[in-house]
Design a protein around this motif. Structure first.
Motif, PDB file in Angstrom:
ATOM      1  N   GLY A   3      -7.425  10.637  -5.780  1.00 51.35           N
ATOM      2  CA  GLY A   3      -7.627  10.491  -4.348  1.00 51.35           C
ATOM      3  C   GLY A   3      -6.389  10.047  -3.608  1.00 51.35           C
ATOM      4  N   VAL A   4      -5.215  10.248  -4.236  1.00 51.26           N
ATOM      5  CA  VAL A   4      -3.960   9.759  -3.659  1.00 51.26           C
ATOM      6  C   VAL A   4      -2.891  10.838  -3.725  1.00 51.26           C
ATOM      7  N   VAL A   5      -2.130  10.963  -2.631  1.00 50.73           N
ATOM      8  CA  VAL A   5      -0.857  11.691  -2.638  1.00 50.73           C
ATOM      9  C   VAL A   5       0.235  10.623  -2.600  1.00 50.73           C
ATOM     10  N   LEU A   6       1.019  10.556  -3.632  1.00 49.97           N
ATOM     11  CA  LEU A   6       2.061   9.532  -3.743  1.00 49.97           C
ATOM     12  C   LEU A   6       3.418  10.171  -3.544  1.00 49.97           C
ATOM     13  N   SER A   7       4.218   9.597  -2.631  1.00 50.25           N
ATOM     14  CA  SER A   7       5.525  10.183  -2.340  1.00 50.25           C
ATOM     15  C   SER A   7       6.433   9.140  -1.698  1.00 50.25           C
ATOM     16  N   SER A   8       7.737   9.353  -1.879  1.00 52.51           N
ATOM     17  CA  SER A   8       8.730   8.532  -1.183  1.00 52.51           C
ATOM     18  C   SER A   8       9.379   9.320  -0.056  1.00 52.51           C
ATOM     19  N   ALA A   9       8.673  10.354   0.427  1.00 56.50           N
ATOM     20  CA  ALA A   9       9.209  11.212   1.485  1.00 56.50           C
ATOM     21  C   ALA A   9       9.067  10.600   2.872  1.00 56.50           C
ATOM     22  N   GLY A  10       8.383   9.460   2.979  1.00 56.44           N
ATOM     23  CA  GLY A  10       8.244   8.796   4.275  1.00 56.44           C
ATOM     24  C   GLY A  10       7.556   9.678   5.298  1.00 56.44           C
ATOM     25  N   ASP A  11       8.183   9.794   6.473  1.00 59.30           N
ATOM     26  CA  ASP A  11       7.637  10.622   7.548  1.00 59.30           C
ATOM     27  C   ASP A  11       8.216  12.043   7.528  1.00 59.30           C
TER      28      ASP A  11
END
Length: 284
Positions: free
Chosen positions: A157-165
């Motif tokens: 149930g999660v999209v994990l990313s360090s892409a910020g905005d």
């Protein structure tokens, strides 16, 4: 004179062959090349000429090309080796006297910090130096690149990313193939450079919402720092090099490297690019 597609066993190359046939190009005028041409039996059954086209075997390249051909060089996947491989294809194209060389490059090559760009920049330079008429097809991101994230979202149930905005103007491989086929068959594409990307640049909150729609469950976007992202990927079993590469790509997205919406893709394809939700449904 034929239209020669390299890398035809790959996901993009095979779709370009299909798009050419859909545009009415006679099968006998299409040449599908691959390192292992036996994997192209289905195309041969449709009347497409299949040939061995191994970037590491110059003799196979020369045998596949004839004067007046249009050649699509689909970029190789072996980072660290592909510039030399591409140069071998370009040399074979020069020797054969092809009418035009098209190359699948990277979005905004030459002015982007995108982690995958340097090999493409070097290849573009070699294409220009060859003296052959060319078409540079600078591909952005494939929506299919998020298939693994979709699987993870189904489970967590999660999209994990360090892409910020950061935003991504992705499109499907079929969208890109339609545009490439148009550039290979139409007129006015000599020495042209196209920035190919989706019509809409989505952010990761939108990606999470699209995942929720196609999965039928709640999905949220979890923002993490690059450092946390790297640690999580390594803890999940990725080697440090691969994990670092993925974090660098998210950094590129955060900095806007994949947000360009030039409209070139939809103009060439003659239709809008596939909306995010519609592109994700086949991946479920």
């Amino acid at each position: 004179m034929s239209i020669v597609i390299s890398g035809a066993t790959g996901q993009l190359g095979r779709l370009v062959v299909a798009a050419l046939l859909d545009r009415g190009v006679p099968a006998e005028q299409v040449v599908a090349g691959a390192r292992d041409e036996t994997r192209l039996a289905d195309l041969a059954a449709q009347g497409v000429r299949v040939v061995r086209f191994d970037y590491d075997d110059p003799a196979s390249l020369s045998a596949a090309l004839t004067e007046g051909d249009t050649l699509l060089l689909v970029s190789g996947s072996e980072i660290g080796r592909r510039v030399a491989q591409h140069q071998a294809v370009i040399a074979a194209a020069q020797n054969a006297g092809v009418a035009r060389l098209a190359y699948t490059s990277a979005l905004r090559a030459g002015e982007t910090a995108l982690a995958v760009a340097p090999d493409h920049v070097a290849t573009e330079q070699a294409v220009r130096a060859s003296g052959l008429p060319f078409t540079l097809l600078r591909d952005g991101w494939y929506t299919e690149n998020y298939a693994t994230a979709l699987v993870q979202a189904r489970a967590t149930g999660v999209v994990l990313s360090s892409a910020g905005d950061g935003r991504v103007a992705s499109a499907t491989r079929a969208d890109y193939a339609a545009a490439i086929a148009a550039a290979l068959t139409g007129t006015g594409h000599e020495n042209a450079v196209y920035e190919l990307s989706g019509d809409h640049a989505w952010d990761f909150d939108e990606l999470a919402a699209a995942f929720a729609t196609v999965l039928g469950r709640d999905v949220v976007y979890r923002r993490v720092s690059p450092e946390e992202h790297l640690n999580l990927l390594v803890e999940a079993g990725l080697d440090a090099g691969t994990a670092g590469f993925l974090v660098a790509l998210d950094g590129n997205i955060r900095d806007g490297a994949l947000a360009l919406t030039s409209g070139d893709l939809s103009r060439l394809a003659g239709r809008p690019t596939t909306p995010l939700v519609d592109a994700l449904r086949p991946l479920t």
